[in-house]
Design an enzyme around this catalytic site. Sequence first.
Site, mmCIF file in Angstrom:
data_model
loop_
_atom_site.group_PDB
_atom_site.id
_atom_site.type_symbol
_atom_site.label_atom_id
_atom_site.label_comp_id
_atom_site.label_asym_id
_atom_site.label_seq_id
_atom_site.Cartn_x
_atom_site.Cartn_y
_atom_site.Cartn_z
ATOM 1 N N LYS A 18 40.427 46.242 46.621
ATOM 2 C CA LYS A 18 41.156 44.957 46.725
ATOM 3 C C LYS A 18 42.408 44.996 45.875
ATOM 4 C CE LYS A 18 40.005 43.282 42.408
ATOM 5 N NZ LYS A 18 40.910 43.111 41.293
ATOM 6 N N ASP A 152 33.906 39.831 40.722
ATOM 7 C CA ASP A 152 34.642 40.201 41.943
ATOM 8 C C ASP A 152 33.738 40.360 43.158
ATOM 9 O OD1 ASP A 152 37.181 40.321 40.850
ATOM 10 O OD2 ASP A 152 37.076 42.455 40.379
HETATM 11 O O1 C5P Z 1 32.107 39.654 35.838
HETATM 12 P P1 C5P Z 1 32.558 40.977 35.359
HETATM 13 O O2 C5P Z 1 31.443 41.754 34.708
HETATM 14 O O3 C5P Z 1 33.269 41.790 36.362
HETATM 15 O O4 C5P Z 1 33.615 40.693 34.218
HETATM 16 C C1 C5P Z 1 34.018 41.665 33.285
HETATM 17 C C2 C5P Z 1 34.644 40.967 32.089
HETATM 18 O O5 C5P Z 1 35.889 40.393 32.441
HETATM 19 C C3 C5P Z 1 33.822 39.821 31.551
HETATM 20 O O6 C5P Z 1 32.902 40.276 30.600
HETATM 21 C C4 C5P Z 1 34.864 38.935 30.937
HETATM 22 O O7 C5P Z 1 35.207 39.426 29.655
HETATM 23 C C5 C5P Z 1 36.072 39.147 31.814
HETATM 24 N N1 C5P Z 1 36.241 38.107 32.853
HETATM 25 C C6 C5P Z 1 36.618 36.840 32.491
HETATM 26 N N2 C5P Z 1 36.788 35.876 33.459
HETATM 27 C C7 C5P Z 1 36.597 36.171 34.760
HETATM 28 C C8 C5P Z 1 36.222 37.478 35.151
HETATM 29 C C9 C5P Z 1 36.049 38.423 34.176
HETATM 30 O O8 C5P Z 1 36.790 36.556 31.297
HETATM 31 N N3 C5P Z 1 36.796 35.227 35.688
#
Ligand code: C5P
Length: 341
Positions: A18, A152
Amino acid sequence: MSDPTNRLAPVVRLAPAKLNLTLAIVGPRPDGYHALHSVVVPLGLTDRLSFAPATGGRDTLHVAGRDAGPIAENLVLHAIAATRRAVGTRSPGPAGTPPPLAVRLEKRIPVAAGLGGGSSDAAAAIDGALEAWGAELEPAERLALAIGLGSDVPFFLAGGPALIEGRGERVTSLAPLRGEPPGVLLVTPAVAVRTPDVFAAWASGIRPPGACAARASSEHLAAELRAGLSGTDLVRRSAVLAAANDLLSATLALVPELVAFRRALARLLGRPIGQSGSGPTCLVLYPSLVEAAAAADLVREALGAGRLPRLGMDDPAIEPTTIAAGPGAKAASDSTMIREE
Ligand code: C5P
């Protein structure tokens, strides 16, 4: 009762990368994440997953192509385990549990690059496992699974161009671009950028000047896509879009060498250089795949001639691809988590 592995049909899924065409951070959330406003599109560049019955009593994963890190940490195995728990005893297996799967992952999407490859693989694993088991989950259950695996993942379950809000769980389908699909050149320097570090840097105050500029661009682009935008018109907006990523200054603060790299790339290609997600992938939009592929050749030549700075231990990954239409409307129609415009 017959052996459940006999019922497993071979299943193949393509998992697209993406691009965040825009990425605005609306603000921090009480759960530690950040609320987003981001227009995201799937790309023609894909990983490929195939699912077959496993014989050893547990799920297995074999990765070919790019190095995707430790197998036990791969989101594909986590996604299958979580899907199995969610399906529970609804599956027809004799033990009441969907049988183990052997997954082969052909990894083509650069890893830890801001291109969502791991999340896309996870969404493909949910979908592929359900099909292999002949099992179903309600859209709300799929969404809960997806967001539990990563912010994502819901985008990839939906499948087409979309506006992403909240932490990533609010996915509103947008119309695919009209006309020829734009080309995209992805250049991913071999430097590690951890997404949590980039968000933390943003939270510590490393932000672009001009508060809310990315938000305004993001809202504007979402409205244009709703109304119907051509690929040509999207490419005309390259300069505005390249500036519409609230995480860019945080990424550059963490990896200062990227500043010179991006500048050299801009000089070489004569076009605005964007960043997808938390980086470090540099992205350049072109009217067609042919032009993106020609630009990829220029970058390879420049690297060979030492006209681009070398970052990290390896050469950058250079991938010309296109913005894909994706199944968009179809996926939206069979999923309540997707709001159609
Ligand atoms: O959800 P995911 O594990 O992909 O997110 C990785 C990191 O990115 C999270 O631990 C957070 O620190 C940050 N993040 C965030 N806000 C989001 C998506 C991700 O702060 N909407």
